[in-house]
Design a protein around this motif. Sequence first.
Motif, PDB file in Angstrom:
ATOM      1  N   HIS A   1       6.742   7.521   6.917  1.00 31.05           N
ATOM      2  CA  HIS A   1       6.514   6.782   8.167  1.00 31.05           C
ATOM      3  C   HIS A   1       5.155   6.070   8.123  1.00 31.05           C
ATOM      4  O   HIS A   1       5.034   4.945   8.640  1.00 31.05           O
ATOM      5  CB  HIS A   1       6.555   7.739   9.353  1.00 31.05           C
ATOM      6  N   ALA A   2       4.154   6.716   7.555  1.00 32.22           N
ATOM      7  CA  ALA A   2       2.833   6.090   7.459  1.00 32.22           C
ATOM      8  C   ALA A   2       2.922   4.779   6.677  1.00 32.22           C
ATOM      9  O   ALA A   2       2.354   3.756   7.092  1.00 32.22           O
ATOM     10  CB  ALA A   2       1.840   7.042   6.796  1.00 32.22           C
ATOM     11  N   SER A   3       3.630   4.791   5.572  1.00 34.35           N
ATOM     12  CA  SER A   3       3.774   3.580   4.762  1.00 34.35           C
ATOM     13  C   SER A   3       4.549   2.505   5.512  1.00 34.35           C
ATOM     14  O   SER A   3       4.184   1.317   5.497  1.00 34.35           O
ATOM     15  CB  SER A   3       4.482   3.912   3.442  1.00 34.35           C
ATOM     16  N   THR A   4       5.608   2.917   6.190  1.00 41.04           N
ATOM     17  CA  THR A   4       6.434   1.950   6.934  1.00 41.04           C
ATOM     18  C   THR A   4       5.632   1.295   8.052  1.00 41.04           C
ATOM     19  O   THR A   4       5.689   0.067   8.248  1.00 41.04           O
ATOM     20  CB  THR A   4       7.666   2.663   7.524  1.00 41.04           C
ATOM     21  N   LEU A   5       4.871   2.094   8.796  1.00 36.49           N
ATOM     22  CA  LEU A   5       4.099   1.541   9.913  1.00 36.49           C
ATOM     23  C   LEU A   5       2.927   0.698   9.412  1.00 36.49           C
ATOM     24  O   LEU A   5       2.544  -0.283  10.068  1.00 36.49           O
ATOM     25  CB  LEU A   5       3.600   2.673  10.809  1.00 36.49           C
ATOM     26  N   ALA A   6       2.373   1.063   8.269  1.00 38.35           N
ATOM     27  CA  ALA A   6       1.310   0.229   7.699  1.00 38.35           C
ATOM     28  C   ALA A   6       1.857  -1.147   7.335  1.00 38.35           C
ATOM     29  O   ALA A   6       1.194  -2.174   7.569  1.00 38.35           O
ATOM     30  CB  ALA A   6       0.710   0.917   6.468  1.00 38.35           C
ATOM     31  N   ARG A   7       3.066  -1.182   6.791  1.00 34.94           N
ATOM     32  CA  ARG A   7       3.689  -2.480   6.477  1.00 34.94           C
ATOM     33  C   ARG A   7       4.001  -3.258   7.748  1.00 34.94           C
ATOM     34  O   ARG A   7       3.850  -4.482   7.801  1.00 34.94           O
ATOM     35  CB  ARG A   7       4.958  -2.263   5.658  1.00 34.94           C
TER      36      ARG A   7
END
Length: 592
Positions: free
Chosen positions: A581-587
């Motif tokens: 989720h962290a990676s998805t929200l960063a994108r």
Amino acid sequence: MTPQTSPDPEAAAGAEQSAQAVQLLESARTDLAGTVLPLELPGVEQARTELRQAIAQLDDYILPRYRSLDAPLLAVVGGSTGAGKSTLVNALVGHPVTRAGAIRPTTRQPILLHHPTDLPWFEGQRVLPGLSRISGVLTGATVPASKAGSAPDAAAMSSLVLLGDPAVPQGIAILDAPDVDSISDDNRQLAGQLLAAADLWIFVTTANRYADAVPWRLLLDAASRDITVAIVLDRVPPAAEAEVSEDLRNLLKQEGLGRAELFVVHEAVLDDMGMLPHQAGEPLRSWLRDLAADAAGRAGIARRTLNGAVKALAERLQVLAARASEQDAAAAALRKQAVDAHEEAVDRILDATKDGALLRGEVLARWQDFVGTGEFFRNLEQNIGRMRDRVGAFFRGEPTPAVRVETAIESGLQAVILDEARNAAEDTDRRWRADPAGRQLLGTDDLSGNSEGFPDRISAEIRAWQGDLMELIRTEGQGKRAKARWLSFGINGLGAALMIVVFSMTAGLTGLEIGVAGGTAVVGQKLLEAVFGEDAVRRLARTAREDLHRRCRTLLEAERQRFLNRLSSDTAGEADVLAGHASTLARLAARA
């Protein structure tokens, strides 16, 4: 005929992107709500706070704003104790609406001021869903600021007062928050929650407190989230305005807040109603009116704050993923300690069952009763057939001694299993209590001994093993010749002999400890070979030993499970989920 207008492709694309973003955020919210950090590791309380704050940020601001990008901006007025927040809010609308005074804290129940036509945006649970609503409409009557609003009880901390006032520009709502450094823990927490739900911060400080640490921590958080901030420097002596303003601007630039609007309110005497002179609040009022009139400007502030909040959430999730990974590692270490201790206990039990240790004491005495006197051993090698007849006659006439052998084996084996299980429990309990996480999981419970009813379960398991062993002998003796032989010796006698063979193995299936108890194992071995043959005896002994191994392992696993049940089984994979989720929200933030 009315011409149809074609849909705006750009607007449709924007709506689709917003819908996708909401789905991503709702998924993250679901997984955050299911995240458990059960172990008392260093820093876990801070991690749990971060977890609660991440969920609150999604509920209070990020999700509501993504779902309603055109909703009015929420400007939260925050600051230190006694900075003059409530007095400033009263000045913005031109009359007392919120309590101001010397007794701290004055603002305990948050008050949201809005234009009457903006009420539908706030009367539901769109933002700050955890706070109930108390709606009101301001009348023409006014009371002094020291008596404005209500004197709320403790329950008021969970409610939000909505006041419609035409003096508030349409498109912007103003929320008077409690002190960020209040002496009340609840007030401080509520202030942080309200500031996290803001599109815009109006931060109030004073000429002699603008460098205090607590407000600056919040301002730095605002800078990291790229939130729009307006700073109100209150109670400034005119002679000190230039010096203090310049110093504050330099501090703001150093900390990445150089774009913040700065408003100076001179030190002034309040009137009988507790109000500032009208001109004192005019610069901020004018700025808010201009902002409210600029739809594009308001949308830009909302999107910038929203994007900054999503970026900050992604960073927070990355930290939480690391904390969850630490929890997994600690749980794995505790689990391994319990597993290793009980696996070692199983190994020790099996060692005790194959090195002849059980063929002493009561077991040996009952076995010797069963096969006869010492003369029987001396004649053993001279005449196997005579030995078989003699023992067979003994079996046929008195079956009780064979049962006594089984009972003695059951008692001896039970004692070994009980002892080793207790050792494993003591070892696990000691290791866990040496670890803060394990100590917290155990609490005041004592798991260092055997569980209730464990001796009875051992006895039942041993008897079941003995029963299966007898069934093996029956199955093996199905041939007519073999059947006649095992009938002559008796099923219980052959079963007792097979147990003796199993308990005398020192090197798998090929070695027999001939010297144990004066040739005890040889007697059993010869008896069985006379009936079934050498290969069959080896197969029977192997099967019986494997069955015993399995049953001992099952017993110890049940005892081990008392410890493992203390470990949450719902945390597996949490770290990977949060990191994803962290990676998805960063994108998502990067695309915005």
